[in-house]
Design a protein around this motif. Structure first.
Motif, PDB file in Angstrom:
ATOM      1  N   VAL A  79      32.056  30.998  27.040  1.00 43.71           N
ATOM      2  CA  VAL A  79      30.429  31.573  26.746  1.00 43.71           C
ATOM      3  C   VAL A  79      30.454  32.840  26.469  1.00 43.71           C
ATOM      4  O   VAL A  79      31.263  33.752  26.754  1.00 43.71           O
ATOM      5  CB  VAL A  79      29.466  31.032  27.500  1.00 43.71           C
ATOM      6  N   GLY A  80      29.402  33.300  25.831  1.00 44.18           N
ATOM      7  CA  GLY A  80      29.030  35.146  25.817  1.00 44.18           C
ATOM      8  C   GLY A  80      28.311  35.397  26.643  1.00 44.18           C
ATOM      9  O   GLY A  80      27.005  34.894  27.442  1.00 44.18           O
ATOM     10  N   LEU A  81      28.075  36.906  26.532  1.00 43.50           N
ATOM     11  CA  LEU A  81      26.926  37.546  27.319  1.00 43.50           C
ATOM     12  C   LEU A  81      26.807  39.119  26.737  1.00 43.50           C
ATOM     13  O   LEU A  81      27.663  39.460  26.093  1.00 43.50           O
ATOM     14  CB  LEU A  81      27.680  37.938  28.658  1.00 43.50           C
ATOM     15  N   ASP A  82      25.558  39.531  26.943  1.00 44.50           N
ATOM     16  CA  ASP A  82      25.359  40.938  26.492  1.00 44.50           C
ATOM     17  C   ASP A  82      24.716  41.805  27.711  1.00 44.50           C
ATOM     18  O   ASP A  82      23.533  41.523  27.785  1.00 44.50           O
ATOM     19  CB  ASP A  82      24.588  40.978  24.971  1.00 44.50           C
ATOM     20  N   SER A  83      25.568  42.363  28.283  1.00 46.67           N
ATOM     21  CA  SER A  83      24.902  43.000  29.577  1.00 46.67           C
ATOM     22  C   SER A  83      24.370  44.406  29.232  1.00 46.67           C
ATOM     23  O   SER A  83      24.991  45.079  28.278  1.00 46.67           O
ATOM     24  CB  SER A  83      25.662  42.840  30.811  1.00 46.67           C
ATOM     25  N   THR A  84      23.915  45.043  30.018  1.00 43.30           N
ATOM     26  CA  THR A  84      23.201  46.593  29.837  1.00 43.30           C
ATOM     27  C   THR A  84      24.212  47.501  29.932  1.00 43.30           C
ATOM     28  O   THR A  84      25.455  47.221  30.669  1.00 43.30           O
ATOM     29  CB  THR A  84      21.857  46.890  30.664  1.00 43.30           C
ATOM     30  N   ILE A  85      24.422  48.732  29.393  1.00 48.09           N
ATOM     31  CA  ILE A  85      25.295  49.776  29.724  1.00 48.09           C
ATOM     32  C   ILE A  85      25.014  50.388  30.807  1.00 48.09           C
ATOM     33  O   ILE A  85      25.980  50.973  31.608  1.00 48.09           O
ATOM     34  CB  ILE A  85      24.947  50.763  28.516  1.00 48.09           C
ATOM     35  N   ILE A  86      23.771  50.662  31.544  1.00 50.29           N
ATOM     36  CA  ILE A  86      23.610  51.175  32.735  1.00 50.29           C
ATOM     37  C   ILE A  86      23.186  50.168  33.651  1.00 50.29           C
ATOM     38  O   ILE A  86      22.149  49.300  33.291  1.00 50.29           O
ATOM     39  CB  ILE A  86      22.186  52.170  32.443  1.00 50.29           C
ATOM     40  N   MET A  87      23.726  50.028  34.711  1.00 52.44           N
ATOM     41  CA  MET A  87      23.610  49.140  35.689  1.00 52.44           C
ATOM     42  C   MET A  87      23.004  49.779  37.082  1.00 52.44           C
ATOM     43  O   MET A  87      23.656  51.035  37.299  1.00 52.44           O
ATOM     44  CB  MET A  87      24.774  48.157  35.936  1.00 52.44           C
ATOM     45  N   HIS A  88      23.101  48.779  38.061  1.00 48.96           N
ATOM     46  CA  HIS A  88      22.661  49.314  39.345  1.00 48.96           C
ATOM     47  C   HIS A  88      24.149  50.285  39.608  1.00 48.96           C
ATOM     48  O   HIS A  88      25.229  49.601  39.654  1.00 48.96           O
ATOM     49  CB  HIS A  88      22.487  48.221  40.343  1.00 48.96           C
ATOM     50  N   PRO A  89      24.082  51.371  40.185  1.00 47.90           N
ATOM     51  CA  PRO A  89      25.170  52.452  40.784  1.00 47.90           C
ATOM     52  C   PRO A  89      26.014  51.652  41.608  1.00 47.90           C
ATOM     53  O   PRO A  89      27.255  52.099  41.566  1.00 47.90           O
ATOM     54  CB  PRO A  89      24.574  53.620  41.349  1.00 47.90           C
ATOM     55  N   GLN A  90      25.361  50.733  42.461  1.00 42.39           N
ATOM     56  CA  GLN A  90      26.351  50.021  43.621  1.00 42.39           C
ATOM     57  C   GLN A  90      27.572  49.173  42.946  1.00 42.39           C
ATOM     58  O   GLN A  90      28.519  49.122  43.537  1.00 42.39           O
ATOM     59  CB  GLN A  90      25.290  49.271  44.406  1.00 42.39           C
ATOM     60  N   ILE A  91      27.125  48.738  41.660  1.00 44.11           N
ATOM     61  CA  ILE A  91      28.111  47.915  40.992  1.00 44.11           C
ATOM     62  C   ILE A  91      29.365  48.850  40.873  1.00 44.11           C
ATOM     63  O   ILE A  91      30.520  48.424  41.161  1.00 44.11           O
ATOM     64  CB  ILE A  91      27.906  47.525  39.707  1.00 44.11           C
ATOM     65  N   CYS A  94      31.412  49.232  44.320  1.00 44.95           N
ATOM     66  CA  CYS A  94      32.203  47.825  44.658  1.00 44.95           C
ATOM     67  C   CYS A  94      33.292  47.533  43.639  1.00 44.95           C
ATOM     68  O   CYS A  94      34.403  47.101  43.990  1.00 44.95           O
ATOM     69  CB  CYS A  94      31.256  46.835  44.578  1.00 44.95           C
ATOM     70  N   SER A  95      33.275  48.101  42.555  1.00 45.10           N
ATOM     71  CA  SER A  95      34.012  47.682  41.473  1.00 45.10           C
ATOM     72  C   SER A  95      35.234  48.925  41.656  1.00 45.10           C
ATOM     73  O   SER A  95      36.423  48.362  41.328  1.00 45.10           O
ATOM     74  CB  SER A  95      33.830  48.015  40.053  1.00 45.10           C
ATOM     75  N   GLY A  96      35.437  49.822  42.585  1.00 50.10           N
ATOM     76  CA  GLY A  96      36.149  50.698  42.739  1.00 50.10           C
ATOM     77  C   GLY A  96      36.240  51.848  41.862  1.00 50.10           C
ATOM     78  O   GLY A  96      37.002  52.847  41.904  1.00 50.10           O
ATOM     79  N   GLN A 226      32.391  44.756  34.348  1.00 51.97           N
ATOM     80  CA  GLN A 226      31.380  44.645  35.702  1.00 51.97           C
ATOM     81  C   GLN A 226      30.192  43.909  35.147  1.00 51.97           C
ATOM     82  O   GLN A 226      29.664  43.101  35.960  1.00 51.97           O
ATOM     83  CB  GLN A 226      31.351  45.826  36.276  1.00 51.97           C
ATOM     84  N   GLY A 227      29.482  44.224  33.933  1.00 50.57           N
ATOM     85  CA  GLY A 227      28.528  43.404  33.562  1.00 50.57           C
ATOM     86  C   GLY A 227      28.507  41.919  33.718  1.00 50.57           C
ATOM     87  O   GLY A 227      27.478  41.061  34.067  1.00 50.57           O
ATOM     88  N   ILE A 228      29.816  41.421  33.310  1.00 53.42           N
ATOM     89  CA  ILE A 228      30.209  39.994  33.445  1.00 53.42           C
ATOM     90  C   ILE A 228      30.309  39.459  35.030  1.00 53.42           C
ATOM     91  O   ILE A 228      29.744  38.342  35.217  1.00 53.42           O
ATOM     92  CB  ILE A 228      31.614  39.454  32.799  1.00 53.42           C
TER      93      ILE A 228
END
Ligand code: ATP
Length: 544
Positions: A79-91, A94-96, A226-228
């Protein structure tokens, strides 16, 4: 075709064709340009769009979840997704990326310039017992000449004294040199002006809202992945799909690269085409191998020569902190020294690092099995979302955190590789039958910006009218181009340079027999087809 010369073009020729024909322009060129940013012109935008569409169709929208593809451990969903370029800074915490997404860079105290530690190249050169590491940022084909020029200057020798220089070993990168006191920086006149390597975070920082305090900062995403991950549960709950499945996303990413170079290869704004593939831990190694092999085959299907591609498995010490296995698909870009390859795509086995980090808090990559990284008060260093990102198998009842395989490709690096591969010079006869050098972009028909050009042989006798009718008909679902200016031979040449695979010519015979000729860009063969069968014939050739 006689006398095929098919030369491997130097990068200069490719760059100049890209500008001349409108594939790529430097961003903000009229203001002197902005380093690391590139604009796609009328032909370039079509090429890149075709590449992204081919990827989306082949990986996501065209996937049949009921059929088990060759080499796949089982059937699967996409399936597909289109998430935003700016996201919550906490992401990014946590992603490193917040702690670890850095490059090492060195500053030059003399020139005030900053370089990426592993991109400065040089050679040890001696003259009369003095040994110096002479560096340069020149492209591969100019590297040796530049090193020699700088060494002669440093030792105050004339060009005719070049033989007095003694080289110790081949050229290498600065990160192989332990001590910088004998290093001549790329733009320095004196030795030892480079600082020790320092870390540099590659994320672009921005502020949200009008106040712009420390609380309001955010980052432009440095990867789409990370948006995924943060939408894993949303997708699962809304799509009624089961593990194993993949989520595909195409979009812009931003990295404040220290030394953007090699045309679009290392840009500061670029597009990625990423899949996060979620599977059971027990079958994750099989899925990793499946995706690695499938992605390599994809580049070949679209025309990259197998001998110019390399699958490079990372050695254990090279693996990213989360990865159980990573392979890079690399391409022999013409700006690299012979025998060297540049990354087109990385296929990483990310284990459960991302989902668990977003659930529990950023994991400590040095622990096995990984546990949440704690601060001095024993609290998670970077707090997770607290949301349950585990998966429950409806049939077995088992609950687990899926493992992730990530094929992560760059659309700009892909477009650049296809442009480099496509560039050919050969000989073709002109209107008078005289052999002439021809520049031809042998792009796969699926990628070609223009699929077919329509020409009236001459601008009279009803030929333009018929050609325009054919053009209007084809344009309904194909990217076609109409041209009636100048001699037909010149029109062919212009389309060869644009990579147009087929040229359709309306001639005298067309008016009586309702036929046209199709000229093949690569073989120069001309075949006559009925106008009524033209659209179907073109579609057959493009998709085949
Ligand atoms: P490199 O080692 O070349 O910096 P990377 O390993 O950091 O690349 P990834 O984080 O794996 O790259 O990103 C996946 C893909 O995104 C790369 O294979 C590449 O195609 C593309 N990409 C990454 N950085 C850039 C960039 N600065 N410019 C253009 N494309 C990029």
């Amino acid at each position: 075709m006689k006398g095929l010369l098919s030369l491997m073009a130097s990068m200069e020729k490719i760059v100049s064709l890209c500008k001349r024909r409108g594939f790529l322009f430097q961003s903000s060129e009229i203001y002197g340009g902005l380093q690391g940013f590139w604009d796609y012109g009328p032909l370039g935008v079509e090429l890149k769009r075709n590449l992204k569409d081919a990827w989306w169709r082949d990986m996501c929208s065209g996937h049949n979840e009921m059929v088990q593809p060759a080499g796949a451990p089982s059937t699967f969903d996409m399936v597909g997704l289109d998430s935003t370029i700016i996201m919550h800074p906490q992401i990014w915490k946590c992603s490193g990326h917040y702690d670890m997404f850095h490059d090492y860079m060195v500053d030059c105290r003399e020139s005030k310039k900053r370089y990426r530690h592993d991109q400065v190249r040089g050679r040890w050169v001696s003259h009369q017992e003095v040994k110096v590491f002479v560096t340069t940022m020149a492209e591969a084909d100019e590297e040796q000449a530049e090193i020699q020029h700088r060494a002669l200057k440093y030792f105050k020798l004339r060009p005719k004294d070049a033989e007095a220089l003694v080289y110790d070993g081949p050229s290498t990168t600065l990160d192989t040199v332990d001590e910088f006191s004998q290093v001549l920086g790329p733009d320095a006149k004196t030795l030892g002006t480079l600082t020790e390597p320092r870390e540099f975070n590659l994320m672009f920082k921005t502020t949200i809202g009008a106040l712009g305090g420390e609380e309001d900062y955010a980052f432009l995403r440095p990867e789409t992945a990370q948006g995924i991950f943060v939408n894993f549960k949303n997708v699962l709950d809304s799509s009624r799909i089961n593990v194993p499945f993949g989520i595909a996303q195409v979009g812009k990413s931003f990295r404040n690269e220290i030394t953007p170079r090699n045309f679009t290869f290392r840009s500061r704004e670029f597009e990625q085409m990423e899949i996060e593939f979620f599977c059971h831990p027990n079958s994750s190694q099989d899925w990793y191998r499946y995706w690695r092999d499938r992605r390599l085959a994809w580049y070949q299907t679209l025309g990259l020569a197998p001998e110019s591609l390399l699958m490079r498995e990372h050695a254990a010490e090279e693996l990213a902190h989360y990865s159980v296995g990573t392979a890079d698909i690399e391409y022999a870009f013409p700006f690299l020294p012979k025998g060297e390859y540049g990354e087109l795509e990385g296929i990483a086995h990310r284990g459960d690092f991302d989902l668990r980090s977003h659930m529990e808090g950023k994991l400590d990559p040095s622990t096995r099995p990984m546990v949440v990284e704690l601060d001095e008060f024993g609290k998670p260093r970077h707090r997770g979302s607290g949301r349950d990102l585990t998966y429950r198998d409806d049939i077995t009842g088992e609950r687990f955190t899926p493992h992730v395989i990530e094929p992560s490709a760059g659309a700009d690096r892909g477009a650049l590789a296809f442009l480099c591969e496509a560039y050919h010079e050969d000989e073709a006869p002109d209107e008078n039958g005289k052999p002439q050098t021809r520049v031809v972009m042998k792009l796969h028909p699926r990628l070609a910006p223009i699929k077919a050009a329509v020409f009236p042989l001459v601008k009279k006798d009803g030929m333009p009218e018929l050609a325009q009718e054919i053009y209007a008909e084809l344009k309904r679902d194909l990217a076609v181009f109409y041209d009636e200016k100048s001699a037909v031979g010149r029109r062919y040449r212009r389309q060869d340079e644009a990579g147009t695979p087929y040229c359709i010519t309306v001639d005298t015979e067309s008016l009586t027999t309702q036929t046209v000729t199709i000229r093949d860009r690569d073989t120069l063969e001309q075949t006559r087809v009925k106008i009524g069968e033209l659209a179907a014939e073109l579609k057959r050739r493009i998709s085949g």
